[in-house]
Design a protein around this motif. Sequence first.
Motif, PDB file in Angstrom:
ATOM      1  N   LYS A 162       5.094 -53.291 -54.617  1.00 38.32           N
ATOM      2  CA  LYS A 162       4.868 -52.261 -55.576  1.00 38.32           C
ATOM      3  C   LYS A 162       4.926 -50.971 -55.026  1.00 38.32           C
ATOM      4  N   LYS A 163       5.201 -49.984 -55.762  1.00 34.44           N
ATOM      5  CA  LYS A 163       5.425 -48.697 -55.174  1.00 34.44           C
ATOM      6  C   LYS A 163       4.676 -47.667 -56.053  1.00 34.44           C
ATOM      7  N   VAL A 164       3.811 -48.020 -56.898  1.00 29.70           N
ATOM      8  CA  VAL A 164       3.246 -47.181 -57.991  1.00 29.70           C
ATOM      9  C   VAL A 164       2.490 -45.957 -57.642  1.00 29.70           C
ATOM     10  N   LEU A 165       1.535 -45.960 -56.484  1.00 29.67           N
ATOM     11  CA  LEU A 165       0.735 -44.908 -55.862  1.00 29.67           C
ATOM     12  C   LEU A 165       1.874 -44.012 -55.011  1.00 29.67           C
TER      13      LEU A 165
ATOM     14  N   ILE B 241      -2.246 -46.668 -48.541  1.00 28.50           N
ATOM     15  CA  ILE B 241      -2.846 -45.587 -47.846  1.00 28.50           C
ATOM     16  C   ILE B 241      -1.927 -44.383 -48.232  1.00 28.50           C
ATOM     17  N   PHE B 242      -0.786 -44.470 -47.930  1.00 32.68           N
ATOM     18  CA  PHE B 242       0.462 -43.345 -47.995  1.00 32.68           C
ATOM     19  C   PHE B 242       0.410 -42.908 -49.253  1.00 32.68           C
ATOM     20  N   GLY B 243       0.529 -43.918 -50.340  1.00 29.75           N
ATOM     21  CA  GLY B 243       0.225 -43.493 -51.720  1.00 29.75           C
ATOM     22  C   GLY B 243      -0.919 -42.596 -51.985  1.00 29.75           C
ATOM     23  N   ILE B 244      -2.036 -43.085 -51.597  1.00 29.96           N
ATOM     24  CA  ILE B 244      -3.054 -42.432 -52.264  1.00 29.96           C
ATOM     25  C   ILE B 244      -3.175 -40.871 -51.352  1.00 29.96           C
TER      26      ILE B 244
ATOM     27  N   GLY C  89       5.335 -43.733 -47.826  1.00 29.09           N
ATOM     28  CA  GLY C  89       4.837 -44.688 -48.648  1.00 29.09           C
ATOM     29  C   GLY C  89       5.947 -45.713 -49.379  1.00 29.09           C
ATOM     30  N   LEU C  90       6.978 -44.960 -49.882  1.00 26.30           N
ATOM     31  CA  LEU C  90       8.193 -45.736 -50.414  1.00 26.30           C
ATOM     32  C   LEU C  90       8.741 -46.618 -49.514  1.00 26.30           C
ATOM     33  N   CYS C  91       9.048 -46.094 -48.314  1.00 27.23           N
ATOM     34  CA  CYS C  91       9.668 -46.837 -47.369  1.00 27.23           C
ATOM     35  C   CYS C  91       9.083 -48.048 -46.760  1.00 27.23           C
TER      36      CYS C  91
END
Length: 186
Positions: free
Chosen positions: A54-57, A7-10, A46-48
Amino acid sequence: MKQENKIFGILAIVLGAIALLGSWIPGINQISFLIAILALILGIVGLCLNRKNKKVLAIIGTVLSVASIVFAVGSQVIYNQIQKNAAQDTVSTNQAEEEFTWTKEQFDALKQGDILQRGAGGTNYDDVIKEHGQPSKESTTKKKDRENKVISYVSTGNNIQSVTLTFDKQEDGSFLLISKVAMGLE
């Protein structure tokens, strides 16, 4: 590895892309900068949250937001420089139009009137304006029953030159020269 919390990545990707699109448009780039900051915060969150996943987004969203910030700041600097140059061109044009036209002979030819007689016999203000145009600076002062007008012509070139003239108002409304001062005339 676990599944990525998306959600945070998007949100970071969507907001970063919107900010990137608006970062080139004057005025909107300031709003885009704020949106990019929000996208950067969401990307970092989102990274944290996905430290072990996985952290792609989140990475894509963070990169987009950083690029948006760089483009928004860069375009704002470019627009400010363009405005500054345009303002300087306008000032240069105005200064070129208002060239200093005084010579020592013209200054010496001005007749100072009798200060006790309100400038009787002095050069008329209107004649000075007709010959030399509008002054760089003009002010009027009133004291008791007298009204004086002080005008200055100042050069804008490398050599400092100036002419300052003081006129006294007559009963008919005209102004006559009572004092003259010049600097740097050749």
